[in-house]
Motif scaffolding. Structure first.
Motif, PDB file in Angstrom:
ATOM      1  N   PHE A 144       1.185  -8.920  -3.060  1.00  0.00           N
ATOM      2  CA  PHE A 144       1.566  -7.624  -3.207  1.00  0.00           C
ATOM      3  C   PHE A 144       1.076  -6.780  -3.785  1.00  0.00           C
ATOM      4  N   ILE A 145       1.515  -5.452  -3.707  1.00  0.00           N
ATOM      5  CA  ILE A 145       1.005  -4.269  -4.097  1.00  0.00           C
ATOM      6  C   ILE A 145       2.614  -3.560  -4.821  1.00  0.00           C
ATOM      7  N   LEU A 146       1.718  -2.815  -5.774  1.00  0.00           N
ATOM      8  CA  LEU A 146       2.946  -2.043  -6.293  1.00  0.00           C
ATOM      9  C   LEU A 146       2.185  -0.432  -6.584  1.00  0.00           C
ATOM     10  N   THR A 147       3.490   0.418  -6.229  1.00  0.00           N
ATOM     11  CA  THR A 147       2.938   1.721  -5.714  1.00  0.00           C
ATOM     12  C   THR A 147       3.586   2.647  -7.335  1.00  0.00           C
ATOM     13  N   PRO A 148       3.470   2.147  -8.516  1.00  0.00           N
ATOM     14  CA  PRO A 148       4.154   3.174  -9.697  1.00  0.00           C
ATOM     15  C   PRO A 148       3.433   4.669  -9.532  1.00  0.00           C
ATOM     16  N   HIS A 149       4.380   5.338  -9.980  1.00  0.00           N
ATOM     17  CA  HIS A 149       3.793   6.646 -10.666  1.00  0.00           C
ATOM     18  C   HIS A 149       3.392   5.916 -12.539  1.00  0.00           C
ATOM     19  N   LEU A 150       2.953   7.034 -13.472  1.00  0.00           N
ATOM     20  CA  LEU A 150       2.411   7.051 -14.612  1.00  0.00           C
ATOM     21  C   LEU A 150       4.118   6.558 -15.548  1.00  0.00           C
ATOM     22  N   LYS A 151       4.781   6.818 -15.007  1.00  0.00           N
ATOM     23  CA  LYS A 151       5.903   6.561 -16.196  1.00  0.00           C
ATOM     24  C   LYS A 151       6.460   4.866 -15.360  1.00  0.00           C
ATOM     25  N   GLU A 152       6.249   4.737 -13.899  1.00  0.00           N
ATOM     26  CA  GLU A 152       6.862   3.642 -13.739  1.00  0.00           C
ATOM     27  C   GLU A 152       5.259   2.446 -14.228  1.00  0.00           C
ATOM     28  N   MET A 153       4.818   2.445 -14.249  1.00  0.00           N
ATOM     29  CA  MET A 153       3.144   1.872 -14.824  1.00  0.00           C
ATOM     30  C   MET A 153       4.053   1.877 -15.940  1.00  0.00           C
ATOM     31  N   SER A 154       4.304   2.801 -16.957  1.00  0.00           N
ATOM     32  CA  SER A 154       4.597   2.201 -18.190  1.00  0.00           C
ATOM     33  C   SER A 154       5.748   1.406 -18.792  1.00  0.00           C
ATOM     34  N   ARG A 155       6.474   1.804 -17.894  1.00  0.00           N
ATOM     35  CA  ARG A 155       7.416   0.627 -17.949  1.00  0.00           C
ATOM     36  C   ARG A 155       7.168  -0.620 -17.368  1.00  0.00           C
ATOM     37  N   LEU A 156       6.099  -0.558 -16.897  1.00  0.00           N
ATOM     38  CA  LEU A 156       5.867  -2.035 -16.163  1.00  0.00           C
ATOM     39  C   LEU A 156       5.092  -2.748 -17.118  1.00  0.00           C
ATOM     40  N   ALA A 157       3.971  -2.258 -17.696  1.00  0.00           N
ATOM     41  CA  ALA A 157       2.965  -2.369 -18.597  1.00  0.00           C
ATOM     42  C   ALA A 157       3.687  -2.756 -19.862  1.00  0.00           C
ATOM     43  N   GLY A 158       4.589  -1.762 -20.258  1.00  0.00           N
ATOM     44  CA  GLY A 158       5.099  -2.048 -21.661  1.00  0.00           C
ATOM     45  C   GLY A 158       4.103  -0.855 -22.565  1.00  0.00           C
ATOM     46  N   LYS A 159       3.418   0.067 -21.972  1.00  0.00           N
ATOM     47  CA  LYS A 159       2.972   0.899 -22.652  1.00  0.00           C
ATOM     48  C   LYS A 159       2.813   2.246 -22.672  1.00  0.00           C
ATOM     49  N   MET A 186      -6.831   5.311 -16.475  1.00  0.00           N
ATOM     50  CA  MET A 186      -6.240   4.143 -15.102  1.00  0.00           C
ATOM     51  C   MET A 186      -6.650   3.306 -14.568  1.00  0.00           C
ATOM     52  N   PRO A 187      -8.155   2.989 -14.116  1.00  0.00           N
ATOM     53  CA  PRO A 187      -8.790   2.580 -13.439  1.00  0.00           C
ATOM     54  C   PRO A 187      -8.538   1.199 -14.394  1.00  0.00           C
ATOM     55  N   TYR A 188      -7.847   0.745 -15.805  1.00  0.00           N
ATOM     56  CA  TYR A 188      -8.095  -0.448 -16.911  1.00  0.00           C
ATOM     57  C   TYR A 188      -6.260  -1.247 -15.583  1.00  0.00           C
ATOM     58  N   TYR A 189      -5.907   0.371 -15.996  1.00  0.00           N
ATOM     59  CA  TYR A 189      -4.018  -0.534 -15.651  1.00  0.00           C
ATOM     60  C   TYR A 189      -3.814  -0.668 -13.874  1.00  0.00           C
ATOM     61  N   ALA A 190      -4.838   0.035 -13.081  1.00  0.00           N
ATOM     62  CA  ALA A 190      -5.041  -0.695 -11.977  1.00  0.00           C
ATOM     63  C   ALA A 190      -5.422  -1.673 -11.613  1.00  0.00           C
ATOM     64  N   THR A 191      -6.456  -2.398 -12.606  1.00  0.00           N
ATOM     65  CA  THR A 191      -6.750  -3.576 -11.878  1.00  0.00           C
ATOM     66  C   THR A 191      -6.486  -5.055 -12.864  1.00  0.00           C
ATOM     67  N   ALA A 192      -6.680  -4.022 -14.746  1.00  0.00           N
ATOM     68  CA  ALA A 192      -6.636  -5.122 -15.247  1.00  0.00           C
ATOM     69  C   ALA A 192      -4.893  -6.058 -15.923  1.00  0.00           C
ATOM     70  N   GLN A 193      -4.126  -5.080 -15.176  1.00  0.00           N
ATOM     71  CA  GLN A 193      -2.922  -6.218 -16.285  1.00  0.00           C
ATOM     72  C   GLN A 193      -2.146  -7.180 -14.925  1.00  0.00           C
ATOM     73  N   ALA A 194      -2.542  -7.285 -13.570  1.00  0.00           N
ATOM     74  CA  ALA A 194      -1.406  -7.976 -13.018  1.00  0.00           C
ATOM     75  C   ALA A 194      -2.737  -8.800 -12.051  1.00  0.00           C
ATOM     76  N   GLU A 195      -2.180  -9.654 -10.770  1.00  0.00           N
ATOM     77  CA  GLU A 195      -3.015 -10.170 -10.149  1.00  0.00           C
ATOM     78  C   GLU A 195      -3.231  -9.606  -8.541  1.00  0.00           C
ATOM     79  N   CYS A 196      -1.600  -8.694  -8.977  1.00  0.00           N
ATOM     80  CA  CYS A 196      -1.541  -8.111  -7.593  1.00  0.00           C
ATOM     81  C   CYS A 196      -2.750  -6.623  -7.247  1.00  0.00           C
ATOM     82  N   ASN A 197      -2.466  -5.681  -6.830  1.00  0.00           N
ATOM     83  CA  ASN A 197      -2.807  -4.800  -6.188  1.00  0.00           C
ATOM     84  C   ASN A 197      -2.149  -3.613  -6.486  1.00  0.00           C
ATOM     85  N   ILE A 198      -2.321  -2.722  -7.473  1.00  0.00           N
ATOM     86  CA  ILE A 198      -1.770  -1.238  -7.818  1.00  0.00           C
ATOM     87  C   ILE A 198      -2.034  -0.489  -7.329  1.00  0.00           C
ATOM     88  N   VAL A 199      -1.038   0.291  -6.477  1.00  0.00           N
ATOM     89  CA  VAL A 199      -1.542   2.014  -6.265  1.00  0.00           C
ATOM     90  C   VAL A 199      -1.141   3.057  -7.455  1.00  0.00           C
TER      91      VAL A 199
END
Ligand SMILES: NC(=O)C1=CN([C@@H]2O[C@H](COP(=O)(O)OP(=O)(O)OC[C@H]3O[C@@H](n4cnc5c(N)ncnc54)[C@H](OP(=O)(O)O)[C@@H]3O)[C@@H](O)[C@H]2O)[C@@H](O)CC1
Ligand SMILES: [K+]
Length: 539
Positions: free
Chosen positions: A406-421, A430-443
């Motif tokens: 999976f590749i998720l392509t969130p902008h900051l607001k969408e990532m905030s909803r996904l990560a609950g932050k 940004m490098p942390y939230y692009a890598t450390a939250q999930a097994e999938c790939n995050i843009v």
């Protein structure tokens, strides 16, 4: 492809080069100082020819522009001031001062910090400078110098800046001089791009060996000005043994990232993209994604959209196979996707779901189905992400469970909803939230988009995008990106999804650079991005 180091990796490269390979520290330093001098002399030449330099604003940080300025900055005595701290960054600065003087440019040095704490290299550079009679000043008068060289802190900055350091940095920023930072702007954290209390607002940064993450990420990027990377002789062996985690693409990568177009091929050779997008009366996003996938080079695009969108899509994009997911819902809300959806999923090499899809029950059921796909690359964008965030909130899903396809392509607001932050938390790392939250790939989309491979991928890399400009801040730009990524991934299904995503982001950025070469950055539309793909994709 270019490596980007964080502070720790940059220090390791220094260390290996000096202590394991045996290149003397002062040799590297001499080359570093020469690199700085080379760039300063180019600027100085312009200043001498009565050209001056416009200080940048946040908005045009990507395009540091020199311009004519009427201010009288010339001083008959010292033209350049090097402000040097007590570490090796300061030592680079003192060495540069000596070389500038050698080249006939009057240069003075202002030291900051306790000389008793000077590094060995700094002591050596000071001894040489004193033997040569280079002038030292104790005060820095406003607007006395054409150029100020910031050599206060480099990658060794380790804490918040206070006291005399803070005062001098504020003085430098308040001057009219052109500011050149050595290695990195003093005050910018080389790893995360944070400002540690205050930082020098450089017009140019001359950095050594590799780009540093902090000068590309915000807010550090705003303080770095134009960035010049100088090869100072760190051996490849040292860089490879550190194997920095982050990288960025360059123009020549365009020609080696995509599979070659061989003579005996057909549309089946370049992959099939399925775009599940668009809800009633929302056709644009679906069109942008599908059209971009074609323009990015895939062989076939199939669309599943709301019934109402079919005719217009067939007209606007006759190349696509257009169908509707609506028939599937005739059994009411308890449906499970049947013939057309299942058949289309089976057909596709890569799936995009989300652009303009809405958040209806139909949309949610489609997303639920696609989340079960395991054997092909899936790009989840826009409403697909909002629906996923809702699933996560309701504990029906866990971000950690999404597989590496999976590749998720969130902008900051969408990532905030996904990560609950909060968006601030995301923005600040940004490098942390692009890598450390999930097994999938995050843009993780922003002015400097960061793409991360999932947390469990061995040697997972981080891509920091350096292409593009603010012309891309236009409606539909994200929909186009989802299509580009899918179009690239489909052409080489063995390509790691994160690599396809990173390359898609890079190409998307290049379209804006190409467009603004001849047209206004205010005018670019999503359709223009799609059109410009013809100019930026390899021929
Ligand atoms: N290795 C090499 O040979 C090469 C190195 N190169 C160059 O060296 C640079 C790295 O040099 P570096 O490691 O000496 O660190 P640097 O950035 O000068 O800072 C350390 C000093 O700052 C101080 N300090 C830190 N934070 C502070 C604060 N907030 N407030 C106050 N003080 C603070 C710290 O003090 P301390 O923490 O020890 O009290 C120490 O004195 C690198 O960026 C590149 O320019 C190139 O020439 C290539 C070859
Ligand atoms: K510096």
């Amino acid at each position: 492809m270019r490596y980007i180091t964080d502070a720790k990796e940059a220090k390791q490269i220094d260390n290996i080069s000096i202590n394991e390979i045996g290149i003397p520290s002062l040799v590297l330093m001499e080359r570093a100082a020469l690199g700085v001098v080379e760039e300063i002399e180019k600027v100085y030449g312009e200043l001498s020819a009565n050209a001056c330099v416009k200080r940048k604003t946040e908005d045009n940080f990507l395009n540091s522009q020199r311009c004519k300025k009427s201010a009288e900055l010339k001083n008959v005595n010292s033209k350049i001031l090097v402000v040097a701290g007590m570490g090796n960054n300061g030592a680079d600065g003192v060495a540069a001062a000596r070389m500038l003087e050698h080249d006939g440019i009057k240069t003075a040095i202002k030291l900051v910090g306790n000389i008793e704490h000077a590094s060995e290299e700094m002591k050596k550079q000071l001894e040489i400078a004193k033997n040569l009679g280079i002038s030292f000043v104790t005060d820095m008068k406003k607007n006395e110098y054409d150029i100020i060289v910031d050599a206060i802190f480099g990658i060794g900055l380790s804490r918040e800046i206070t006291g005399e350091y803070r005062e001098i940095i504020e003085k430098i920023n308040g001057s009219n001089s052109y500011i050149v930072s050595v290695d990195i702007s003093s005050g910018v954290d080389a790893t995360g791009g944070k400002i540690l209390g205050t930082a020098v607002k450089a017009d140019m940064t001359v950095t050594f060996g590799n780009l540093k993450r902090g000068m590309l990420l915000f807010p550090g990027a705003v303080y770095s000005g134009e960035i010049k990377v100088k090869d100072i002789g760190f051996p490849d062996k040292a860089v490879e043994s550190v194997s920095p985690k982050a990288y960025t693409f360059e123009k020549n990568d365009l020609y080696c990232m995509l599979p070659q177009r061989k003579m005996r091929t057909n549309k089946g050779s370049y992959g099939k993209v399925l775009v599940i997008a668009g809800c009633e009366a929302m056709c644009g996003a679906c069109y942008f994604s599908a059209a971009a996938a074609y323009r990015a080079g895939c062989g076939l695009v199939r669309v599943l959209t709301a019934k109402e969108n079919m005719q217009i899509l067939k007209t606007k994009l006759p190349e696509a196979i257009v169908g509707s997911y609506d028939e599937e819902f005739e059994d009411g809300i308890d449906f499970t996707p049947k013939k057309e959806v299942e058949e289309a999923i089976g057909w596709a090499d890569v799936i995009v779901i989300g652009p303009g899809l809405g958040k209806s029950i139909k949309a949610k059921l489609l997303v639920k189905r696609i989340l079960k796909v395991k054997d092909k690359t899936v790009v989840i964008d826009a409403d697909g992400l909002n629906i996923l965030a809702e699933f996560i909130e309701n504990k029906e899903h866990d971000l950690g469970n999404l597989g590496t396809n999976f590749i998720l392509t969130p902008h900051l607001k969408e990532m905030s909803r996904l990560a609950g932050k909060t968006t601030d938390e995301i923005k600040n790392d940004m490098p942390y939230y692009a890598t450390a939250q999930a097994e999938c790939n995050i843009v993780l989309k922003d002015a400097r988009t960061v793409v991360g491979e999932g947390r469990n991928i061995p040697d997972g890399k981080i891509y920091i995008n350096t292409s593009g400009n603010n012309a891309l801040a236009t409606g539909g730009s994200g929909d186009v990106l989802s299509g580009i990524i899918a179009g690239i991934a489909a052409q080489d299904i063995k390509m790691k999804p994160a690599l396809a995503a990173a390359f898609g982001v890079y190409v998307h950025g290049l379209t804006a650079e190409k467009y603004t070469e001849t047209k206004s950055r205010y005018s670019m539309t999503a359709s223009d991005i799609i059109d410009m793909l013809q100019d930026v994709m390899p021929r």
